[in-house]
Enzyme design. Structure first.
Site, PDB file in Angstrom:
ATOM      1  N   VAL A   1      48.139  50.656  28.265  1.00  0.00           N
ATOM      2  CA  VAL A   1      48.083  51.882  27.458  1.00  0.00           C
ATOM      3  C   VAL A   1      46.801  52.627  27.803  1.00  0.00           C
ATOM      4  O   VAL A   1      45.708  52.064  27.776  1.00  0.00           O
ATOM      5  CB  VAL A   1      48.194  51.613  25.931  1.00  0.00           C
ATOM      6  CG1 VAL A   1      49.594  51.183  25.569  1.00  0.00           C
ATOM      7  CG2 VAL A   1      47.183  50.609  25.439  1.00  0.00           C
ATOM      8  N   LYS A   2      46.983  53.896  28.163  1.00  0.00           N
ATOM      9  CA  LYS A   2      45.821  54.726  28.495  1.00  0.00           C
ATOM     10  C   LYS A   2      45.318  55.382  27.207  1.00  0.00           C
ATOM     11  O   LYS A   2      46.085  56.050  26.505  1.00  0.00           O
ATOM     12  CB  LYS A   2      46.195  55.786  29.527  1.00  0.00           C
ATOM     13  CG  LYS A   2      46.460  55.193  30.908  1.00  0.00           C
ATOM     14  CD  LYS A   2      46.938  56.245  31.887  1.00  0.00           C
ATOM     15  CE  LYS A   2      45.862  57.230  32.273  1.00  0.00           C
ATOM     16  NZ  LYS A   2      46.390  58.254  33.219  1.00  0.00           N
ATOM     17  N   VAL A   3      44.046  55.176  26.921  1.00  0.00           N
ATOM     18  CA  VAL A   3      43.457  55.694  25.683  1.00  0.00           C
ATOM     19  C   VAL A   3      42.344  56.680  26.045  1.00  0.00           C
ATOM     20  O   VAL A   3      41.422  56.322  26.775  1.00  0.00           O
ATOM     21  CB  VAL A   3      42.879  54.539  24.829  1.00  0.00           C
ATOM     22  CG1 VAL A   3      42.269  55.069  23.549  1.00  0.00           C
ATOM     23  CG2 VAL A   3      43.964  53.508  24.534  1.00  0.00           C
TER      24      VAL A   3
END
Ligand code: G3P
Length: 233
Positions: free
Chosen positions: A85-87
């Site tokens: 997951v890119k945050v």
């Protein structure tokens, strides 16, 4: 060093996979919008075409910390445990990182425009930190230099994270980061193609093959020569 494809078009991804040793795909909301259609269906399709063990990165779009955690859980439900997951490195994103880490998510910090942004994201539990190399160049800051600084900081401080350099516009930027020993890069199929394509190579090989054709006949290869018992010694 990992090489990832920064793209969402399954056809372009398949084409790159057909000839380059790549390790997965990164996406962001703009890349998915550029491809069009249902972005979840696109991610599922990309997952299907990637070889087993490849990485797939998808970016959260919620702006509140609690919503980011819910959104990550929903993505994991559909795309599996191995999803990254890119945050974004916003205040809310930094707050979400340790919560996601506690829940066992693989996290890539994104939108990074300074070495300290990246360092703090790594300290907050991210596996990868993604500096936007070309975008920094456009602001008059050397993106390559910032990515190298981040890499040195991680190694000096003994933090278990890697730089995943992103936002490239040319192969020279990539080359400099390969030299520096950076952990991973992600780039669009055309930039990746330029890492290996060279007209001088095409010309040299074409010339050699022409010489060989003059020797044994056009369109013939070693295979025909092996088969052809009548070819004169
Ligand atoms: O995926 C993030 C990064 O690659 C953005 O690239 O081309 O929009 O600067 P770009």
């Amino acid at each position: 060093m990992l090489i990832l494809i920064d793209h969402a078009d399954p056809a372009a991804i398949e084409d790159t996979l057909s000839y380059l040793p790549v390790d997965g795909v990164t996406t962001n909301p703009t890349i998915l919008a550029r491809h069009g259609g249902n972005p979840l269906a696109t991610l599922k399709r990309i997952k299907e075409i990637l070889p087993y063990g490849s990485q797939l990165h998808a970016q959260l779009v919620s702006t509140r910390t609690e919503d980011m955690v819910k959104e990550a859980a929903a993505l994991r439900e559909v795309l599996g445990e191995a999803i990254f997951v890119k945050v974004p490195v916003t205040r809310q994103g930094y707050a979400a990182m340790p919560l996601l880490k506690q829940r066992g998510f693989l996290i890539t910090a994104t939108g990074i425009h300074s070495a300290m942004q990246g360092f703090m994201a790594a300290k907050a539990g991210c596996r990868y930190i993604a500096p936007y190399v070309n975008r920094m160049d456009n602001f008059g800051i050397s993106g390559v230099r910032v990515a190298e600084d981040m890499h040195k900081m991680l190694r000096t401080q003994g933090i278990q994270a890697d730089v995943l350099a992103a936002s490239f516009k040319n192969s020279e930027q990539v080359l400099e980061l390969v030299r520096a020993g950076i952990g991973a890069i992600t780039a669009a199929p055309d930039v990746l193609a330029h890492l290996v394509g060279n007209p001088a190579t095409e010309m040299a090989i074409a010339e050699q093959n022409q010489d060989f054709a003059q020797l044994i006949g056009s369109s013939k290869t070693w295979a025909e020569l092996v088969e052809d018992e009548n070819f004169p010694d």
